[in-house]
Design an enzyme around this catalytic site. Structure first.
Site, mmCIF file in Angstrom:
data_model
loop_
_atom_site.group_PDB
_atom_site.id
_atom_site.type_symbol
_atom_site.label_atom_id
_atom_site.label_comp_id
_atom_site.label_asym_id
_atom_site.label_seq_id
_atom_site.Cartn_x
_atom_site.Cartn_y
_atom_site.Cartn_z
ATOM 1 N N CYS A 169 0.316 3.059 3.712
ATOM 2 C CA CYS A 169 0.762 2.514 5.009
ATOM 3 C C CYS A 169 1.800 1.412 4.884
ATOM 4 O O CYS A 169 2.256 0.877 5.904
ATOM 5 C CB CYS A 169 -0.445 1.994 5.789
ATOM 6 S SG CYS A 169 -1.131 0.459 5.108
ATOM 7 N N CYS A 196 -5.680 -0.456 5.857
ATOM 8 C CA CYS A 196 -5.742 0.949 6.283
ATOM 9 C C CYS A 196 -6.979 1.665 5.751
ATOM 10 O O CYS A 196 -7.248 2.810 6.131
ATOM 11 C CB CYS A 196 -4.486 1.700 5.858
ATOM 12 S SG CYS A 196 -4.389 2.026 4.070
ATOM 13 N N ASP A 224 19.888 3.697 -17.229
ATOM 14 C CA ASP A 224 19.809 2.517 -16.375
ATOM 15 C C ASP A 224 19.030 1.414 -17.082
ATOM 16 O O ASP A 224 17.855 1.591 -17.406
ATOM 17 C CB ASP A 224 19.117 2.905 -15.062
ATOM 18 C CG ASP A 224 18.813 1.706 -14.189
ATOM 19 O OD1 ASP A 224 19.552 0.708 -14.300
ATOM 20 O OD2 ASP A 224 17.856 1.771 -13.411
ATOM 21 N N CYS A 266 0.830 -1.190 0.000
ATOM 22 C CA CYS A 266 0.000 0.000 0.000
ATOM 23 C C CYS A 266 0.878 1.259 0.000
ATOM 24 O O CYS A 266 1.810 1.360 0.801
ATOM 25 C CB CYS A 266 -0.906 0.002 1.233
ATOM 26 S SG CYS A 266 -1.891 1.491 1.419
ATOM 27 N N CYS A 285 -6.661 -2.613 1.197
ATOM 28 C CA CYS A 285 -5.635 -2.641 2.239
ATOM 29 C C CYS A 285 -6.323 -2.426 3.581
ATOM 30 O O CYS A 285 -7.371 -1.763 3.669
ATOM 31 C CB CYS A 285 -4.601 -1.534 1.994
ATOM 32 S SG CYS A 285 -3.345 -1.421 3.302
#
EC number: 6.3.5.13
Length: 397
Positions: free
Chosen positions: A190, A205, A322, A187, A203
């Protein structure tokens, strides 16, 4: 503005480029408020996300052209310079549809005060070029919270997009059935684990998938009234159908009926050369662009199974230096095909394919790689600068 247009003309005339970026850069240097001035008295729509910006912006532009003239950066120049150049090119257009690089959305939105923001998806990209994706989500969330008059059209099947768009005063949720979940295991609020149940995620939260007003179901889009619109796109893949669903939702909110918008989307056959088939001597070459793991996943899904594949990878500034993202792409899907590796960083790609157990051979020159294959169809997949250079060469010969 005159200085910017002159600089752009000089750039085009001397063959240095299309002129949009340098023209916009000169204008902004001379007048830092130029973007705000050019955006006044228009209905401005910003389109952003890791993948699909150019496609969705073109779809929405094509739909809104049913109403009036539209200013758009259809060449993909999605940083402030290119955004300004697009507005300057059509100063009287009442609508503007502008794709914007995720990292520039906060500043561009502050200048233009858009009527609408379309949030497509957020996933990992080149770290040296755009940074870490969860940091991007936090910046977008803060920007969205400041847009109290902006309608935010958002993909509710993307956890990071939902987190950012939940801060909006006026969210419009679209279900796209998005399949890339590599950046959605934790999440963003959180750090708790995201739970998935029958297409719905949540989630502990409290952050959870909102109920979408619009939803993609195969080749159909369900509207808020419960009706279904048949997309029947000429562009391949689930990703393009997801882009179309978001474009239809945005267009309808701006006054274009869904069936009218869908009919206009069916006229799109390629996106800046992507998906176009070019005839070269003994070969019919279909051009595909892929720039990051999520994009590569969707592209690999739509390749013809019986057609040889040429894969080209560069690592210039516009691509990101990269190349660690190569290890997040499921190249194992290329097993059993005839594969040729090319591009400036073909050796890096060859190492990745060795670990994926994909037989291949290398040819430094991408055009020579095509010519060396047996007569017939060829699938060409390239990242940004490799694609751009190849399109120019193939069109020229």
């Amino acid at each position: 503005m005159a200085a910017g247009r002159l600089t752009a003309w000089l750039s085009r005339s001397s063959g240095l480029g299309r002129g949009g970026m340098i023209g916009g850069r000169v204008t902004l240097a001379l007048d830092p408020r130029a973007l705000r001035r050019l955006g006044q008295d228009r209905t401005v729509v910003l389109v952003t996300g890791t993948n699909g910006k150019t496609t969705t912006a073109l779809m929405l532009t094509r739909a809104l052209e049913a109403l009036a003239e539209v200013a758009a950066n259809s060449d993909g120049a999605n940083m402030p310079d290119g955004v300004l150049a697009a507005l300057a090119a059509r100063p009287d257009a009442p609508y503007a549809v502008l794709e914007v690089d995720e990292t520039y959305v906060p500043w561009v939105a502050q200048q233009l005060e858009p009527a609408m923001l379309v949030l497509l998806n957020l996933s990992r990209d080149q770290l040296d070029r755009v940074g870490e994706v969860r940091s991007t989500e936090r910046d977008l969330r803060a920007a969205v919270a400041a847009m109290d008059k902006t309608v935010v059209v958002a993909n509710c099947d993307d956890v990071l997009v939902t987190s950012a768009a939940s801060a909006a005063a006026k969210p419009l949720w679209v279900g796209t059935g998005r399949r890339w979940t590599g950046d959605s295991t934790a999440c963003p609020r959180c750090d708790g684990q995201i739970q998935n149940h029958d297409g719905h995620w949540s989630c502990g939260c409290g952050l959870a998938r909102p109920e979408p007003a619009w939803a993609l179901d195969g080749d159909l889009v369900r509207t808020p009234g419960g009706r279904h619109v048949d997309l029947d796109l000429r562009l391949p893949g689930d990703a393009n159908r997801a882009n179309a669903a978001l474009a239809l939702a945005a267009a309808q909110r701006l006054g274009v009926p869904p069936h009218t918008a869908a009919a206009r989307l069916r006229t799109i056959t390629d996106i800046g050369g992507r998906y176009r088939t070019i005839r070269r001597s003994r070969h019919s070459v279909r051009l595909m662009l892929a720039k990051n793991p999520a994009g590569w996943m969707e592209t690999l899904r739509v390749l013809d199974e019986d057609t040889p594949v040429v894969v080209a990878v560069n690592a210039q500034e516009a691509d990101g230096r990269d190349l660690s993202w190569l290890w997040d792409v499921h190249f194992e899907r290329l097993r059993g095909r005839q594969v040729v590796v090319t591009g400036e960083r073909g050796a890096d790609l060859a190492v990745r394919l060795c670990y994926a157990e994909v037989p291949h051979w290398a040819e430094p020159d991408p055009v020579a790689a095509i010519d060396a294959l047996p007569p017939g169809g060829v699938e060409l997949v390239a990242n940004y600068t490799a694609f751009r250079d190849l399109v120019g060469r193939l069109r020229g010969g």
